[in-house]
Design an enzyme around this catalytic site. Structure first.
Site, PDB file in Angstrom:
ATOM      1  N   HIS A   1       0.816  -1.216   0.000  1.00  0.00           N
ATOM      2  CA  HIS A   1       0.000   0.000   0.000  1.00  0.00           C
ATOM      3  C   HIS A   1       0.851   1.269   0.000  1.00  0.00           C
ATOM      4  CE1 HIS A   1       0.833   0.646   4.327  1.00  0.00           C
ATOM      5  NE2 HIS A   1       0.752  -0.675   4.403  1.00  0.00           N
ATOM      6  N   ASP A   2       0.379   2.270  -0.727  1.00  0.00           N
ATOM      7  CA  ASP A   2       0.944   3.630  -0.724  1.00  0.00           C
ATOM      8  C   ASP A   2       2.341   3.710  -1.329  1.00  0.00           C
ATOM      9  OD1 ASP A   2      -1.333   4.807   0.799  1.00  0.00           O
ATOM     10  OD2 ASP A   2      -0.570   3.502   2.384  1.00  0.00           O
TER      11      ASP A   2
ATOM     12  N   GLY B   1       5.023  -1.108   2.654  1.00  0.00           N
ATOM     13  CA  GLY B   1       4.217   0.094   2.485  1.00  0.00           C
ATOM     14  C   GLY B   1       5.031   1.376   2.433  1.00  0.00           C
TER      15      GLY B   1
END
Length: 264
Positions: free
Chosen positions: A120-121, A138
């Site tokens: 994520h991200d 992440g």
């Protein structure tokens, strides 16, 4: 549009008329796929996800899944993928989180091999190669044309500089400067020099490579200099070279710290 009759496609999904979808593939939620992209059988794509033009997504890849973050509570975050990417078998790419800006972004012309993971991200640039089972946690940022070897693990919030090369089985918990080669297990990673072969292949001139190499020697092979002094000397002595400016700036902007240890 060529869609196998066994494929399952959500009514919310928007597919260009030239997109092909293989058998037993699943496309669910708000997914948009642009012209020329090919989705192989058994791939799973979950929205909100945007996939650009001429991408190839292989069998059993999982694209746009929920982030693996305990704070995630079902918010409608995004995965954005550019053009001309090759995403191979069993790769997993996750959407962003609200606390991380809400989106994971992958650029153009990347080769993402089997079993890679983009968490994520993350922000992955253009022309990146991630070899089999390479994993980025992440909030990791990967610069343009970086190469990440097989079974490499990169700690969350770390940055990988552009045109760098990370050898297989390396564990990375600090930022990796641009243009360098690094190998080694966690806490013992060593930078062996600049990525001369990669730079030549990408069309860098001999003069530019020589200037990068000079900056490398000042910053990495001057044990008597404090880092801030080495950076100042590199800026002062090597002029008219944007790549050296980028290397110095990378150090100055680092929040985690930058790998500086070199191979003996």
């Amino acid at each position: 549009m060529t869609i196998h009759p066994t494929a399952v496609i959500d009514k919310k999904a928007e597919l260009d008329s030239s997109v092909s979808v293989g058998p037993y593939a699943i496309i669910e939620g708000k997914v948009r796929i642009d012209a020329g992209s090919r989705i192989a059988g058994h791939a799973v794509i979950t929205g909100p996800t945007y996939i650009g033009k001429n991408n190839s997504i292989s069998s059993f890849a999982t694209v746009g899944g929920d982030p693996q973050d305990l704070k995630y509570a079902g918010e409608p975050t995004e995965l954005i993928i550019g053009d001309n990417n090759r995403i191979r078998e069993y790769a997993s790419l996750h959407r962003g989180t609200v606390t991380g800006g809400g989106k994971t972004v992958v650029g153009n012309d990347n080769l993402l091999m089997s079993y890679i993971h983009i968490a994520h991200d993350c922000k992955v640039g253009n022309g990146v190669i991630m070899s089999n089972v390479a994993t980025i946690a992440g909030h990791v940022e990967v610069g343009d044309c970086a190469t990440i070897g097989g079974l490499v693990a990169i700690h969350q919030f770390a940055r990988v500089g552009k045109y760098s090369y990370i050898g297989g089985l390396s564990g990375i918990n600090l930022d990796i400067p641009p243009f360098v080669i690094i190998t080694g297990t966690r806490n013992r990673s060593r930078i062996s020099g600049i990525n001369k072969v990669g730079l030549k292949r990408r069309g860098f001139s001999r003069e530019t490579i020589a200037k990068i190499d000079t900056a490398f020697r000042i910053i990495f092979r001057s044990p008597d200099l404090l880092l801030k002094d080495a950076l100042e000397i590199a800026k002062r002595e090597i002029t008219d070279c944007s790549e050296v400016d980028d290397m110095v700036k990378f150090f100055e902007e680092s929040e985690r710290g930058v790998v500086r240890r070199t191979a003996e």
